[in-house]
Design a protein around this motif. Sequence first.
Motif, PDB file in Angstrom:
ATOM      1  N   ASN A  76      -1.317   2.732 -16.198  1.00  0.00           N
ATOM      2  CA  ASN A  76      -0.094   3.278 -15.636  1.00  0.00           C
ATOM      3  C   ASN A  76       0.344   2.474 -14.413  1.00  0.00           C
ATOM      4  N   ILE A  77      -0.608   2.125 -13.563  1.00  0.00           N
ATOM      5  CA  ILE A  77      -0.281   1.311 -12.383  1.00  0.00           C
ATOM      6  C   ILE A  77       0.307  -0.029 -12.818  1.00  0.00           C
ATOM      7  N   SER A  78      -0.335  -0.655 -13.798  1.00  0.00           N
ATOM      8  CA  SER A  78       0.138  -1.955 -14.278  1.00  0.00           C
ATOM      9  C   SER A  78       1.538  -1.853 -14.858  1.00  0.00           C
ATOM     10  N   SER A  79       1.779  -0.802 -15.651  1.00  0.00           N
ATOM     11  CA  SER A  79       3.085  -0.670 -16.287  1.00  0.00           C
ATOM     12  C   SER A  79       4.183  -0.442 -15.259  1.00  0.00           C
ATOM     13  N   GLN A  80       3.853   0.248 -14.156  1.00  0.00           N
ATOM     14  CA  GLN A  80       4.836   0.447 -13.088  1.00  0.00           C
ATOM     15  C   GLN A  80       5.215  -0.894 -12.462  1.00  0.00           C
ATOM     16  N   PHE A  81       4.211  -1.734 -12.198  1.00  0.00           N
ATOM     17  CA  PHE A  81       4.499  -3.067 -11.659  1.00  0.00           C
ATOM     18  C   PHE A  81       5.341  -3.880 -12.640  1.00  0.00           C
ATOM     19  N   LEU A  82       4.933  -3.848 -13.910  1.00  0.00           N
ATOM     20  CA  LEU A  82       5.630  -4.648 -14.918  1.00  0.00           C
ATOM     21  C   LEU A  82       7.066  -4.168 -15.122  1.00  0.00           C
ATOM     22  N   HIS A  83       7.294  -2.874 -14.949  1.00  0.00           N
ATOM     23  CA  HIS A  83       8.641  -2.336 -15.112  1.00  0.00           C
ATOM     24  C   HIS A  83       9.610  -2.951 -14.110  1.00  0.00           C
ATOM     25  N   PHE A  84       9.110  -3.245 -12.902  1.00  0.00           N
ATOM     26  CA  PHE A  84       9.970  -3.783 -11.856  1.00  0.00           C
ATOM     27  C   PHE A  84       9.969  -5.308 -11.816  1.00  0.00           C
ATOM     28  N   THR A  85       9.127  -5.921 -12.643  1.00  0.00           N
ATOM     29  CA  THR A  85       9.006  -7.375 -12.584  1.00  0.00           C
ATOM     30  C   THR A  85      10.342  -8.052 -12.861  1.00  0.00           C
ATOM     31  N   SER A  86      10.691  -9.004 -12.011  1.00  0.00           N
ATOM     32  CA  SER A  86      11.899  -9.788 -12.223  1.00  0.00           C
ATOM     33  C   SER A  86      11.538 -11.267 -12.164  1.00  0.00           C
ATOM     34  N   GLU A  87      12.528 -12.114 -12.279  1.00  0.00           N
ATOM     35  CA  GLU A  87      12.287 -13.555 -12.326  1.00  0.00           C
ATOM     36  C   GLU A  87      11.482 -14.012 -11.121  1.00  0.00           C
ATOM     37  N   TYR A  88      10.466 -14.815 -11.380  1.00  0.00           N
ATOM     38  CA  TYR A  88       9.610 -15.441 -10.371  1.00  0.00           C
ATOM     39  C   TYR A  88       8.503 -14.520  -9.846  1.00  0.00           C
ATOM     40  N   TRP A  89       8.379 -13.284 -10.304  1.00  0.00           N
ATOM     41  CA  TRP A  89       7.256 -12.451  -9.860  1.00  0.00           C
ATOM     42  C   TRP A  89       5.977 -12.872 -10.583  1.00  0.00           C
ATOM     43  N   GLU A  90       4.870 -12.793  -9.848  1.00  0.00           N
ATOM     44  CA  GLU A  90       3.555 -12.979 -10.468  1.00  0.00           C
ATOM     45  C   GLU A  90       2.676 -11.805 -10.062  1.00  0.00           C
ATOM     46  N   LEU A  91       1.993 -11.200 -11.036  1.00  0.00           N
ATOM     47  CA  LEU A  91       1.158 -10.027 -10.803  1.00  0.00           C
ATOM     48  C   LEU A  91      -0.276 -10.336 -11.174  1.00  0.00           C
ATOM     49  N   GLY A  92      -1.217  -9.650 -10.508  1.00  0.00           N
ATOM     50  CA  GLY A  92      -2.621  -9.818 -10.850  1.00  0.00           C
ATOM     51  C   GLY A  92      -3.447  -8.633 -10.400  1.00  0.00           C
ATOM     52  N   HIS A  93      -4.574  -8.400 -11.087  1.00  0.00           N
ATOM     53  CA  HIS A  93      -5.560  -7.390 -10.695  1.00  0.00           C
ATOM     54  C   HIS A  93      -6.766  -8.169 -10.190  1.00  0.00           C
ATOM     55  N   VAL A  94      -6.876  -8.303  -8.861  1.00  0.00           N
ATOM     56  CA  VAL A  94      -7.835  -9.249  -8.279  1.00  0.00           C
ATOM     57  C   VAL A  94      -9.164  -8.600  -7.940  1.00  0.00           C
TER      58      VAL A  94
ATOM     59  N   GLY B   8      13.237 -11.379  -2.811  1.00  0.00           N
ATOM     60  CA  GLY B   8      13.022 -10.244  -3.702  1.00  0.00           C
ATOM     61  C   GLY B   8      12.175  -9.138  -3.103  1.00  0.00           C
ATOM     62  N   MET B   9      11.955  -9.160  -1.786  1.00  0.00           N
ATOM     63  CA  MET B   9      11.056  -8.191  -1.166  1.00  0.00           C
ATOM     64  C   MET B   9      11.609  -6.767  -1.196  1.00  0.00           C
ATOM     65  N   ASP B  10      12.927  -6.605  -1.171  1.00  0.00           N
ATOM     66  CA  ASP B  10      13.493  -5.249  -1.257  1.00  0.00           C
ATOM     67  C   ASP B  10      13.144  -4.604  -2.595  1.00  0.00           C
ATOM     68  N   ASP B  11      13.205  -5.397  -3.669  1.00  0.00           N
ATOM     69  CA  ASP B  11      12.820  -4.883  -4.984  1.00  0.00           C
ATOM     70  C   ASP B  11      11.339  -4.520  -5.004  1.00  0.00           C
ATOM     71  N   LEU B  12      10.522  -5.319  -4.344  1.00  0.00           N
ATOM     72  CA  LEU B  12       9.093  -5.032  -4.294  1.00  0.00           C
ATOM     73  C   LEU B  12       8.835  -3.746  -3.518  1.00  0.00           C
ATOM     74  N   ASP B  13       9.546  -3.521  -2.417  1.00  0.00           N
ATOM     75  CA  ASP B  13       9.388  -2.279  -1.647  1.00  0.00           C
ATOM     76  C   ASP B  13       9.727  -1.068  -2.508  1.00  0.00           C
ATOM     77  N   ARG B  14      10.792  -1.167  -3.296  1.00  0.00           N
ATOM     78  CA  ARG B  14      11.168  -0.059  -4.174  1.00  0.00           C
ATOM     79  C   ARG B  14      10.097   0.175  -5.241  1.00  0.00           C
ATOM     80  N   CYS B  15       9.542  -0.912  -5.749  1.00  0.00           N
ATOM     81  CA  CYS B  15       8.484  -0.808  -6.754  1.00  0.00           C
ATOM     82  C   CYS B  15       7.276  -0.070  -6.183  1.00  0.00           C
ATOM     83  N   ILE B  16       6.848  -0.435  -4.982  1.00  0.00           N
ATOM     84  CA  ILE B  16       5.693   0.196  -4.356  1.00  0.00           C
ATOM     85  C   ILE B  16       5.953   1.680  -4.106  1.00  0.00           C
ATOM     86  N   ALA B  17       7.169   2.012  -3.646  1.00  0.00           N
ATOM     87  CA  ALA B  17       7.512   3.411  -3.377  1.00  0.00           C
ATOM     88  C   ALA B  17       7.435   4.253  -4.645  1.00  0.00           C
TER      89      ALA B  17
END
Length: 326
Positions: free
Chosen positions: A234-252, A265-274
């Motif tokens: 669920n966490i991953s899908s939430q991140f992927l839902h907001f993914t836009s051009e040039y984003w890179e995601l990882g589970h480190v 693109g940080m405003d979009d990232l803030d909305r994703c985290i919220a």
Amino acid sequence: MDREDNPFGLWSSLEGLLASQDPESHWLSALPPLLLDWSGLTWAFITEVFPGASSNFFIRAACPEIQGLKASHPMDGGLAGWVHTHLRPLAKARLNTGENYTYIFSPPEPLKKPTSFYGWPLVYNESPIGGLILVGTKGQTLGSQRLEFFAALAARLSAHAHHMRLNDRVSELKGLDPQTGLPHRANFLDRLERLMHLMSVQNQALCLRIFCVSGLGRYSLTHSPEDTHSLLRNISSQFLHFTSEYWELGHVSYGVFAVAVPEVGMDDLDRCIAVLKKSLNEWSAVGRVSGQAGFTFHEAQVFFPQDGDRPELLLESALASLAESS
């Protein structure tokens, strides 16, 4: 028979290059000199359109090397841009180099006094992969036989480039974390390195945000493995839902997610985290064996290049900042 009149011999050499596993004879660097030798023109370029970065194309190989020539150019820039956007070959045996100077790539560029231009798109499924560009500066032109040869070569390179992308995709799938479906740490660092290079070319800053979900271990003790796995997905899908051009995601690390985005693109990232925090709080409130899971969240962010000029350094800087904030 002269090599100049022997396209079959040249094609055999090209097939050998494409099949070679030797990095020293990589086709991207070895092919342009062969084409110049056979065509008699002055410059040869191979370009690429990166997936997810469709507003630009990139010069992957040039022969000879051109000092001061940018690696990235807009898709609608110059004659090469026409080839990439129209997805059709373009042959100009004569260029107007007077007041109405026709650029090969985009102004300003160090290419001086071109007299002829030939370009073939590399295409798969009606989408641009890149291009093969040849330029003359001494009035050289290509005859019909050579034009037909290069058209066939462009089709062959298109198939080869698509095959290489499929290989890359298979390699990427091997680098996904089975818990989340996101790239694991090593794979994420490889992808981060490519994104850092891309941001350098485009002269953009890059933000690396670390998002840690604390309480997953406690949650897993009182819930089934399937339930915990579903939560991570669920966490991953939430991140992927907001993914836009040039984003890179990882589970480190367990419960530690890394997201790299251009600074713009940080405003979009803030909305994703919220949204993600709200989703997780609602998830933990659903009637389950132990009721509330009690997740807490920690975040840290760093910027490329000031906080690290290599992927490992940037990630370590972010993790250190996360430890201080926890």
